[in-house]
Enzyme design. Structure first.
Site, PDB file in Angstrom:
ATOM      1  CE1 TYR A 285      -9.098  -0.437   9.000  1.00  0.00           C
ATOM      2  CE2 TYR A 285      -9.752   0.430  11.126  1.00  0.00           C
ATOM      3  CZ  TYR A 285      -8.857   0.386  10.077  1.00  0.00           C
ATOM      4  OH  TYR A 285      -7.723   1.162  10.114  1.00  0.00           O
TER       5      TYR A 285
ATOM      6  N   GLY B  40       0.828  -1.208   0.000  1.00  0.00           N
ATOM      7  CA  GLY B  40       0.000   0.000   0.000  1.00  0.00           C
ATOM      8  C   GLY B  40       0.857   1.251   0.000  1.00  0.00           C
TER       9      GLY B  40
HETATM   10  N1  LIG Z   1      -5.968   6.906   8.034  1.00  0.00           N
HETATM   11  C1  LIG Z   1      -6.281   6.561   9.263  1.00  0.00           C
HETATM   12  O1  LIG Z   1      -6.891   7.355   9.999  1.00  0.00           O
HETATM   13  C2  LIG Z   1      -5.853   5.215   9.823  1.00  0.00           C
HETATM   14  C3  LIG Z   1      -6.033   4.988  11.199  1.00  0.00           C
HETATM   15  C4  LIG Z   1      -5.621   3.787  11.744  1.00  0.00           C
HETATM   16  C5  LIG Z   1      -5.016   2.825  10.958  1.00  0.00           C
HETATM   17  N2  LIG Z   1      -4.854   3.047   9.632  1.00  0.00           N
HETATM   18  C6  LIG Z   1      -4.195   1.991   8.853  1.00  0.00           C
HETATM   19  O2  LIG Z   1      -3.018   2.473   8.242  1.00  0.00           O
HETATM   20  C7  LIG Z   1      -2.803   1.825   6.987  1.00  0.00           C
HETATM   21  C8  LIG Z   1      -2.625   2.864   5.892  1.00  0.00           C
HETATM   22  O3  LIG Z   1      -3.800   3.652   5.840  1.00  0.00           O
HETATM   23  P1  LIG Z   1      -3.947   4.976   4.945  1.00  0.00           P
HETATM   24  O4  LIG Z   1      -4.822   5.880   5.720  1.00  0.00           O
HETATM   25  O5  LIG Z   1      -2.626   5.429   4.479  1.00  0.00           O
HETATM   26  O6  LIG Z   1      -4.813   4.369   3.721  1.00  0.00           O
HETATM   27  P2  LIG Z   1      -5.057   4.922   2.239  1.00  0.00           P
HETATM   28  O7  LIG Z   1      -6.430   4.459   1.878  1.00  0.00           O
HETATM   29  O8  LIG Z   1      -4.736   6.370   2.153  1.00  0.00           O
HETATM   30  O9  LIG Z   1      -3.969   4.109   1.396  1.00  0.00           O
HETATM   31  C9  LIG Z   1      -4.035   2.700   1.338  1.00  0.00           C
HETATM   32  C10 LIG Z   1      -3.169   2.186   0.208  1.00  0.00           C
HETATM   33  O10 LIG Z   1      -3.343   0.753   0.187  1.00  0.00           O
HETATM   34  C11 LIG Z   1      -3.605   0.353  -1.150  1.00  0.00           C
HETATM   35  N3  LIG Z   1      -4.418  -0.868  -1.154  1.00  0.00           N
HETATM   36  C12 LIG Z   1      -5.738  -0.987  -0.880  1.00  0.00           C
HETATM   37  N4  LIG Z   1      -6.118  -2.269  -1.026  1.00  0.00           N
HETATM   38  C13 LIG Z   1      -5.021  -2.972  -1.400  1.00  0.00           C
HETATM   39  C14 LIG Z   1      -4.770  -4.328  -1.697  1.00  0.00           C
HETATM   40  N5  LIG Z   1      -5.751  -5.238  -1.693  1.00  0.00           N
HETATM   41  N6  LIG Z   1      -3.506  -4.702  -2.023  1.00  0.00           N
HETATM   42  C15 LIG Z   1      -2.514  -3.773  -2.073  1.00  0.00           C
HETATM   43  N7  LIG Z   1      -2.687  -2.482  -1.820  1.00  0.00           N
HETATM   44  C16 LIG Z   1      -3.929  -2.078  -1.476  1.00  0.00           C
HETATM   45  C17 LIG Z   1      -4.330   1.526  -1.789  1.00  0.00           C
HETATM   46  O11 LIG Z   1      -4.263   1.485  -3.209  1.00  0.00           O
HETATM   47  C18 LIG Z   1      -3.590   2.714  -1.175  1.00  0.00           C
HETATM   48  O12 LIG Z   1      -2.447   3.055  -1.924  1.00  0.00           O
HETATM   49  C19 LIG Z   1      -3.992   0.897   6.790  1.00  0.00           C
HETATM   50  O13 LIG Z   1      -3.647  -0.414   7.183  1.00  0.00           O
HETATM   51  C20 LIG Z   1      -5.040   1.457   7.716  1.00  0.00           C
HETATM   52  O14 LIG Z   1      -5.970   0.496   8.143  1.00  0.00           O
HETATM   53  C21 LIG Z   1      -5.265   4.218   9.042  1.00  0.00           C
END
Ligand SMILES: NC(=O)c1ccc[n+]([C@@H]2O[C@H](COP(=O)([O-])OP(=O)(O)OC[C@H]3O[C@@H](n4cnc5c(N)ncnc54)[C@H](O)[C@@H]3O)[C@@H](O)[C@H]2O)c1
Length: 250
Positions: free
Chosen positions: A160, A14
């Site tokens: 989730y 990702g």
């Molecule tokens: N943003 C938040 O507030 C938050 C809070 C807690 C945890 N997280 C976790 O942090 C991590 C990153 O989150 P983010 O906010 O940067 O997300 P985002 O949605 O901005 O980016 C996610 C990336 O993962 C890629 N992706 C999605 N499905 C995929 C798959 N099946 N295979 C490969 N790549 C895939 C997408 O194309 C994207 O580039 C995630 O695991 C998320 O659960 C995010």
């Protein structure tokens, strides 16, 4: 002064957007020799690679279209890693998806989709990375969990939250597998971070409810990823670092 991940090879799932892209930039700034950016969105992953290589020519970046929930894609990703870099020092299991589907409306299809990406993917990546890292006697694995994994799903779906709880346990289990071989495995539980994912929740969140009175930036997390990827964290394994502006304290 030696940079924090000098000469290291990293794989970031990702890595095409959000926190994953911020992690890639941080690794390049801190001397990484190579980064494999594995993302479902190849265009985004390639853009990140192009921009990083323009800014840091010593860091070779390769984009691979990968759906982390598909075993064949994960195997392909490790084949490319072997061809392009021949080793692995740092794995960041960052790819993830969320939703805010009410529990009563959650279907098995939704549930399995989230589980495939958020926990089956990290299992597949951890297993393959650990084989390489145990053999070389060194490795850093960083798993992206969530505050929802501690407190349960409220703004996010129950699917989730439970995958993120499982991420904490996967982290401890992998940490035990790798500890005697120089491989650490830790997780990070972000609060609400300003990325595309955060937009899923729209105005559900009042930043003033966060003790620091602001949402997090991708770099707030990437700095902690860097710490866990470096030798600064060498005696830590199986831990979860809560990075949330004080939203949840443990
Ligand atoms: N943003 C938040 O507030 C938050 C809070 C807690 C945890 N997280 C976790 O942090 C991590 C990153 O989150 P983010 O906010 O940067 O997300 P985002 O949605 O901005 O980016 C996610 C990336 O993962 C890629 N992706 C999605 N499905 C995929 C798959 N099946 N295979 C490969 N790549 C895939 C997408 O194309 C994207 O580039 C995630 O695991 C998320 O659960 C995010």
């Amino acid at each position: 002064m030696e940079k924090l991940v000098s000469g290291k090879i990293a794989l970031v799932t990702g890595g095409g957007a959000g926190m994953g892209a911020a992690d890639c930039w941080k690794f390049a700034q801190e001397g990484a020799a190579g980064i494999l950016v594995a993302d479902l969105n190849l265009e985004d992953a390639q853009n990140v690679c192009n921009k990083i290589m323009a800014a840091y020519p010593a860091c070779k970046c390769v984009a691979v279209k990968t759906d982390v929930s598909k075993e064949a894609d994960v195997d392909h990703c490790f084949e490319v890693l072997e061809q392009e870099f021949g080793t692995l020092d740092i794995l960041v299991n960052n790819a993830g998806v969320t939703n805010k589907i009410p529990f009563d409306e959650m279907t098995l299809k939704h549930w399995e989709f989230t589980y495939g990406i958020n926990i089956t993917g990290p299992f597949l990546f951890c297993q393959r990375a650990l084989r390489i890292m145990k053999a070389k006697g060194y490795g850093r694995i960083i798993n992206m969990a969530s505050v929802a994994g501690h407190v349960g799903g409220l703004t996010s779906g129950v699917d989730y939250a439970t995958t993120k709880g499982a991420m904490l346990t996967l982290t401890r289990s992998v940490a035990k597998q790798g500890a005697a071989y120089g491989v650490t495995c830790n997780s990070i539980a972000p609060g609400n971070i300003k990325t595309a994912m955060e937009k899923v929740f729209g105005s559900d969140w009042d930043p003033m409810a966060i003790p620091m009175h602001r949402l997090g930036e991708a770099d707030d997390i990437a700095d902690v990823v860097l710490f866990l990827a470096s030798d600064m964290s060498r005696y830590m394994t199986g831990c979860c670092l809560n990075v949330n502006g004080g939203l949840f304290m443990q």
